[in-house]
Design an enzyme around this catalytic site. Sequence first.
Site, PDB file in Angstrom:
ATOM      1  N   GLY A   1       5.820 -12.136  -0.074  1.00  0.00           N
ATOM      2  CA  GLY A   1       6.409 -13.455  -0.283  1.00  0.00           C
ATOM      3  C   GLY A   1       7.816 -13.359  -0.828  1.00  0.00           C
ATOM      4  O   GLY A   1       8.285 -14.250  -1.544  1.00  0.00           O
ATOM      5  N   ALA A   2       8.520 -12.305  -0.438  1.00  0.00           N
ATOM      6  CA  ALA A   2       9.808 -11.987  -1.058  1.00  0.00           C
ATOM      7  C   ALA A   2      10.936 -12.917  -0.659  1.00  0.00           C
ATOM      8  O   ALA A   2      11.965 -12.964  -1.341  1.00  0.00           O
ATOM      9  CB  ALA A   2      10.200 -10.547  -0.732  1.00  0.00           C
TER      10      ALA A   2
ATOM     11  N   ASN B   1       2.872 -11.705  -4.665  1.00  0.00           N
ATOM     12  CA  ASN B   1       3.416 -13.044  -4.851  1.00  0.00           C
ATOM     13  C   ASN B   1       3.053 -14.006  -3.724  1.00  0.00           C
ATOM     14  O   ASN B   1       2.942 -15.214  -3.944  1.00  0.00           O
ATOM     15  CB  ASN B   1       4.947 -12.945  -4.965  1.00  0.00           C
ATOM     16  CG  ASN B   1       5.637 -14.280  -4.955  1.00  0.00           C
ATOM     17  OD1 ASN B   1       5.435 -15.108  -5.833  1.00  0.00           O
ATOM     18  ND2 ASN B   1       6.473 -14.508  -3.937  1.00  0.00           N
TER      19      ASN B   1
ATOM     20  N   TYR C   1      -6.848 -22.645  -3.980  1.00  0.00           N
ATOM     21  CA  TYR C   1      -5.651 -22.014  -4.540  1.00  0.00           C
ATOM     22  C   TYR C   1      -5.867 -21.661  -6.013  1.00  0.00           C
ATOM     23  O   TYR C   1      -5.574 -20.537  -6.442  1.00  0.00           O
ATOM     24  CB  TYR C   1      -4.468 -22.970  -4.392  1.00  0.00           C
ATOM     25  CG  TYR C   1      -3.184 -22.495  -5.027  1.00  0.00           C
ATOM     26  CD1 TYR C   1      -2.371 -21.573  -4.374  1.00  0.00           C
ATOM     27  CD2 TYR C   1      -2.777 -22.984  -6.264  1.00  0.00           C
ATOM     28  CE1 TYR C   1      -1.182 -21.143  -4.944  1.00  0.00           C
ATOM     29  CE2 TYR C   1      -1.592 -22.556  -6.839  1.00  0.00           C
ATOM     30  CZ  TYR C   1      -0.798 -21.638  -6.186  1.00  0.00           C
ATOM     31  OH  TYR C   1       0.367 -21.213  -6.753  1.00  0.00           O
TER      32      TYR C   1
ATOM     33  N   LYS D   1      -5.831 -17.932  -7.812  1.00  0.00           N
ATOM     34  CA  LYS D   1      -4.908 -17.543  -8.871  1.00  0.00           C
ATOM     35  C   LYS D   1      -5.648 -17.084 -10.130  1.00  0.00           C
ATOM     36  O   LYS D   1      -5.156 -16.228 -10.871  1.00  0.00           O
ATOM     37  CB  LYS D   1      -3.960 -18.703  -9.174  1.00  0.00           C
ATOM     38  CG  LYS D   1      -2.981 -19.001  -8.052  1.00  0.00           C
ATOM     39  CD  LYS D   1      -2.134 -17.787  -7.711  1.00  0.00           C
ATOM     40  CE  LYS D   1      -1.096 -18.058  -6.662  1.00  0.00           C
ATOM     41  NZ  LYS D   1      -0.250 -16.876  -6.371  1.00  0.00           N
TER      42      LYS D   1
END
Length: 246
Positions: free
Chosen positions: A10-11, A86, A151, A155
Site C-alpha cells: 500500500g506504498a 499497510n 475491516y 485491524k
Amino acid sequence: MKGRVVLYTGAAGGLGLDTTLLLLERGAQVVAVDNDLTKVAALQNAAAGKGELIVSTADLSDLTGFRATLDRLIEETGGFDVVINNAAIYPSKPFENFSVEEHQAVQRVNVDAGIVAVQAALPGMRAKGFGRIINVSSITLSGGWANLSPYVASKMALIGLTRAWAREFGPDGVTVNAIAPGAFPTDAEKIHPDPDGYNRMVLDAQSIKRRGTAHDIANAIAFFASEESGFVTGQTLHVNGGWTMN
C-alpha cells in the site's frame, strides 16, 4: 536507513506515499507494493531522484502469487530488513449484509497478505540478527464506527499478531510494532456521506485541533523502522491527535 531494504504494501496510497519518500530520503531501498496504477505513477514521479524504488503491482488477494513475487524480490534485493503491512480494503455496509466470503476477502488482503510477507522476510531477518515489522492498524478499534465490521476485525487481528510476533521474534533481533492512525483526509474518508460534518466531528474529538497529515504517519513509521527503536517491541502507537489516549 542506508543499506536497508523495506517492503511496503500500500506504498502509493494516501498514507503511503509520504512514508515511502521519507524512507528513500533516509537511504533505504523501498520495494513498494501497490496495484493502483494512477497512484503508482504519482509515486514514481515524486520519488524520481530521491533513491532506489522498486515497484510491484502484485495482487495481495492472490496469496500464492504474492509469495512467488516476494521470493523473486528477495532474490533480487538480498532480503527485506523492514516489512510494513499497510495495504487494506475497507468495504462499508451493515454487518448483516456482508457475506462470509466478503469477510474472508477483507481478511485475506488486510491480514493474510501480511502473514505471507512476514513468512517470506523472516528467515533473512533472523540470519542478519535484525528486522523491523510494522503493522498498520486503525483508530476504528475504539468502536466509534459502524458498518465496517470486517475491516475492524482485520485491524484487531494485526494487533494480536504484533504482540505474538514480538514475543516470538525478539530473541532474533526482530522487533514488531503497530501504528494505529486516527482519521486522516485520504480516499478512505470518501465513504462518509457528509464530508464537512465528518471533518467537524474529527476536530471536535481530537485534542490537537488540526487534521493529521501523511507526514505524521511517516515520522512514526520511520522511527519503528530505524535502529533507534531497537528496545521497543509489541507496542501500538496511536497517531490520532489525542482522539483516543492509552
